[in-house]
Scaffold this motif. Structure first.
Motif, mmCIF file in Angstrom:
data_model
loop_
_atom_site.group_PDB
_atom_site.id
_atom_site.type_symbol
_atom_site.label_atom_id
_atom_site.label_comp_id
_atom_site.label_asym_id
_atom_site.label_seq_id
_atom_site.Cartn_x
_atom_site.Cartn_y
_atom_site.Cartn_z
ATOM 1 N N GLU A 1 -10.215 53.314 29.173
ATOM 2 C CA GLU A 1 -11.005 52.883 30.092
ATOM 3 C C GLU A 1 -12.193 53.473 30.311
ATOM 4 O O GLU A 1 -13.176 52.995 31.162
ATOM 5 N N SER A 2 -12.064 54.713 30.015
ATOM 6 C CA SER A 2 -13.454 55.422 30.291
ATOM 7 C C SER A 2 -14.650 55.395 29.410
ATOM 8 O O SER A 2 -15.643 55.774 29.640
ATOM 9 N N ASP A 3 -14.269 54.742 28.324
ATOM 10 C CA ASP A 3 -15.376 54.399 27.498
ATOM 11 C C ASP A 3 -16.580 53.769 28.228
ATOM 12 O O ASP A 3 -16.264 52.663 28.866
ATOM 13 N N PRO A 4 -17.862 54.021 28.027
ATOM 14 C CA PRO A 4 -18.807 53.299 28.696
ATOM 15 C C PRO A 4 -19.125 51.963 28.428
ATOM 16 O O PRO A 4 -19.365 51.157 29.388
ATOM 17 N N THR A 5 -19.032 51.491 27.210
ATOM 18 C CA THR A 5 -19.342 50.085 26.686
ATOM 19 C C THR A 5 -18.242 49.958 25.674
ATOM 20 O O THR A 5 -17.509 50.508 25.060
ATOM 21 N N CYS A 6 -17.913 48.327 25.546
ATOM 22 C CA CYS A 6 -17.408 47.861 24.420
ATOM 23 C C CYS A 6 -18.042 47.960 23.381
ATOM 24 O O CYS A 6 -19.280 47.788 23.362
ATOM 25 N N ARG A 7 -17.308 48.306 21.993
ATOM 26 C CA ARG A 7 -18.069 48.544 20.836
ATOM 27 C C ARG A 7 -17.579 47.381 19.837
ATOM 28 O O ARG A 7 -16.369 46.922 19.895
ATOM 29 N N LYS A 8 -18.427 47.039 18.887
ATOM 30 C CA LYS A 8 -17.982 46.005 17.824
ATOM 31 C C LYS A 8 -16.948 46.194 16.890
ATOM 32 O O LYS A 8 -17.051 47.771 16.297
ATOM 33 N N LEU A 9 -16.123 45.542 17.000
ATOM 34 C CA LEU A 9 -14.780 45.946 15.823
ATOM 35 C C LEU A 9 -15.352 45.241 14.541
ATOM 36 O O LEU A 9 -15.667 44.146 14.503
ATOM 37 N N LYS A 10 -15.099 45.973 13.565
ATOM 38 C CA LYS A 10 -15.405 45.661 12.095
ATOM 39 C C LYS A 10 -14.468 45.431 11.174
ATOM 40 O O LYS A 10 -14.242 44.352 10.536
#
Length: 264
Positions: A99-108
């Motif tokens: 939850e603390s991650d600033p943004t969602c990142r693209k899953l490869k």
């Protein structure tokens, strides 16, 4: 004689007609076998390319045969997930581990299965229009359908996940699964899920509002600093004009009085 010639002509025409009908019947009988043996059956062999006529023949067989078998159901999910946020945007998956991650990142990829392969596997079972839901809520089931074997056996075990910025080993949990199940359809607060067109519309409306407010403020400021001077000038001109008119009236009246006195 003419009568004999007529009989011969009638006989010839009847013979030709019978021959033509026989030929048509023979063609009708042989046509199916010709259609099936034009390539010696090579088009039915695995890996052989089919032309348009083969495709038409297959389509006719499909229409005439039994209906397509019912689509198979997907296996049941284990109710575990490595992600706390998950969204699908333009055939790409964006995720968070914490939850603390600033943004969602693209899953490869997850466990060696890339996103395109996961989408393809999700389309092979279950209801046709629910493949996105299967990827979001039933990732373990989709993973199994695709034939991959690295999904963890129990809760808390890690799975290898590749994001756009690197590789991570992430445990799968029931808590993550419950969060994903509730929010994936709304984008789980991932900024990528925000509608870009709506953003443009809102920014345009905001710009219009700010422009209107700015124009009104400019008008008020202009009138405050320059409006009074103009009003003062107008007032002075009006007063000068009134004084001039009064003076002219007095002068005209004096001239009229002098003319009357001279007449008397």
């Amino acid at each position: 004689s003419e009568r004999g010639q007529r009989h011969r002509l009638v006989g010839l025409s009847q013979g030709r007609m019978r021959f033509g009908l026989s030929a048509l019947a023979l063609c009708a009988l042989l046509a199916p076998s010709w259609a099936q043996t034009t390539d010696g059956g090579r088009s039915d062999l695995p890996g052989m390319k089919k032309d348009i006529f083969d495709q038409m023949k297959d389509a006719k067989k499909g229409h005439g045969g039994a209906r397509e078998a019912k689509r198979a159901d997907c296996p049941k999910s284990d109710g575990l997930s490595p992600f706390v946020s998950f969204c699908i945007v333009n055939k790409e998956i964006y995720v968070k581990f914490n939850e603390s991650d600033p943004t969602c990142r693209k899953l490869k990829s997850v466990g060696g299965a890339n996103t395109s392969a996961l989408f393809a596997a999700a389309r092979t079972c279950g209801a046709v229009g629910e493949w996105k839901r299967r990827v979001g809520e039933e990732l373990s089931a989709v993973y199994f359908v695709g034939g991959w074997e690295d999904w963890p056996k129990s809760e808390g075990e890690p799975i290898e996940v590749e994001l756009e910025d690197g590789n991570y080993s992430v445990p799968i949990t029931v808590e993550n699964y419950e969060k994903i199940k509730e929010c994936w359809a709304r984008g789980c607060n991932c900024e990528q899920a925000a509608n870009p067109k709506m953003k443009v519309v809102m920014l345009t409306l905001l710009l219009i509002c700010l422009t209107g407010i700015g124009w009104d403020a400019f008008k008020v400021a202009w009138e405050k600093f320059f409006g009074k001077k103009k009003d003062k000038e107008k007032k002075e001109k009006k007063e000068k004009k009134e004084k001039k008119e009064k003076k002219e009236k007095k002068s005209k009246k004096g001239d009229d009085d002098g003319e009357k006195t001279g007449d008397e």
